[in-house]
Design an enzyme around this catalytic site. Sequence first.
Site, short mmCIF file in Angstrom:
data_model
loop_
_atom_site.label_atom_id
_atom_site.label_comp_id
_atom_site.label_asym_id
_atom_site.label_seq_id
_atom_site.Cartn_x
_atom_site.Cartn_y
_atom_site.Cartn_z
N SER A 65 18.21 53.16 -15.19
CA SER A 65 19.58 52.86 -14.78
C SER A 65 20.51 54.08 -14.72
CB SER A 65 20.19 51.82 -15.73
OG SER A 65 19.68 50.54 -15.44
N LYS A 68 22.44 54.63 -11.60
CA LYS A 68 23.77 54.07 -11.30
C LYS A 68 24.90 55.10 -11.39
CE LYS A 68 22.51 49.36 -12.73
NZ LYS A 68 21.32 49.49 -13.58
N SER A 125 25.43 47.93 -17.58
CA SER A 125 24.45 48.43 -16.62
C SER A 125 23.94 47.31 -15.72
CB SER A 125 23.27 49.09 -17.34
OG SER A 125 22.48 49.82 -16.44
N LYS A 233 25.78 57.38 -19.10
CA LYS A 233 24.94 56.26 -18.69
C LYS A 233 23.58 56.27 -19.39
CE LYS A 233 24.41 52.58 -16.32
NZ LYS A 233 23.58 52.13 -17.48
#
EC number: 3.4.16.4
Length: 390
Positions: A65, A68, A125, A233
């Site tokens: 993720s 992202k 997320s 993140k």
Amino acid sequence: MKITKNFKILISTLMTFILILSCINISYSAGEPFDIQAKSAILIDASTGHIIYEKNIHEKLAPASITKIMVLLLAMEAIENNKISLDDEIVVSSNAAGMGGSQLYLEEGEIQKVRDIIKAICLRSANDGAVALAEHIAGTEETFIKMMNNKAKELGMENTHFKNATGLDEEGHYTSAYDISIMSKELLKHPKIHDWLTLWMAEVKVGKEKDVVQGLVNTNKLIHDYKGANGIKTGYTSKAGHCLSASATRGSLTLISVVLGCKNSSIRFNESKKLLNYGFANYDSIVLAKKNEIIKKLPVSKGKIDKLTIVIQDDLSILVKKGNNNNIEKEVVLPDYLNAPVEKGKKVGEIIVKINNQEVNRVNLVTTREVEKANFLDMLKKMINNILGN
């Protein structure tokens, strides 16, 4: 006599062994100061991009993720370019609603505002949110993925190729620790994103009737328990392992650490702290000039105005090692004058910074406005004003 000879041999052997050990020690100290329990890792200064620590930084790996970050970067650019707004309403497609993995459990046909979708991406997320946002920005997820790869190419992310907007494992979907640090650095330049990256807990109402409240807790635990943490993140899949791109600011120094392929979640947070702690303990950032600071007013030849203000395009700072004798030199490179016409925002020079005669940073100097070329009447008016002035 025989004992003396054996003694000499023994001393010689011991000296050779000590010399070998010394060489090994020197070789180790010349490398990285410690090891990180990750397949790949990097620590950079967010302002200059200077690499402080590196381990397999160009290895192509599944990013989970962390993908992202690029979705958020393109969203921030779309907002700042007025292509979309935070209050835009996103109609969730069946494609977005059908995403697996971490999600907000959006329903097909429900409506969500851009600001709430961004919040869900940053904290939970949310895969369904990422695809819904991608479709809102580009029309289709496929078009958005092309935008992601184009942006990666523009930023010089040479070991990156995106196949989706979520980070779910897919053949040919990869990036590197170095490339992640580049897009992380770029994302942090957008002030608005910090409103969500630094949130620890929040809520979002979901469903067509907005009758379900989803509690969101930031997957990045550093936001809660690391001094100065402000992003960015997390990521996890079975293929990627546990990953984290983390950022923190103390004083004028902002650092970005990236760890990929950690064996468990605790390791990714502990190793990120280790990297950040090392950076803050050993380095400082010195701000030399701020964005839009006036550097000089240059004469304009044959223009409708006589002088044009020149400013610095971005903040100018340097990374210095604590305790070192840093001889800092700043050189301003500008022409004596400009020829009209001149475009607004045109690069006309640079500031180059050196430490101990080695270049460490440079930033562009740009114009603050457009200057059209003077016509005959403009020149006549100038001439008359000069005469009257004298």
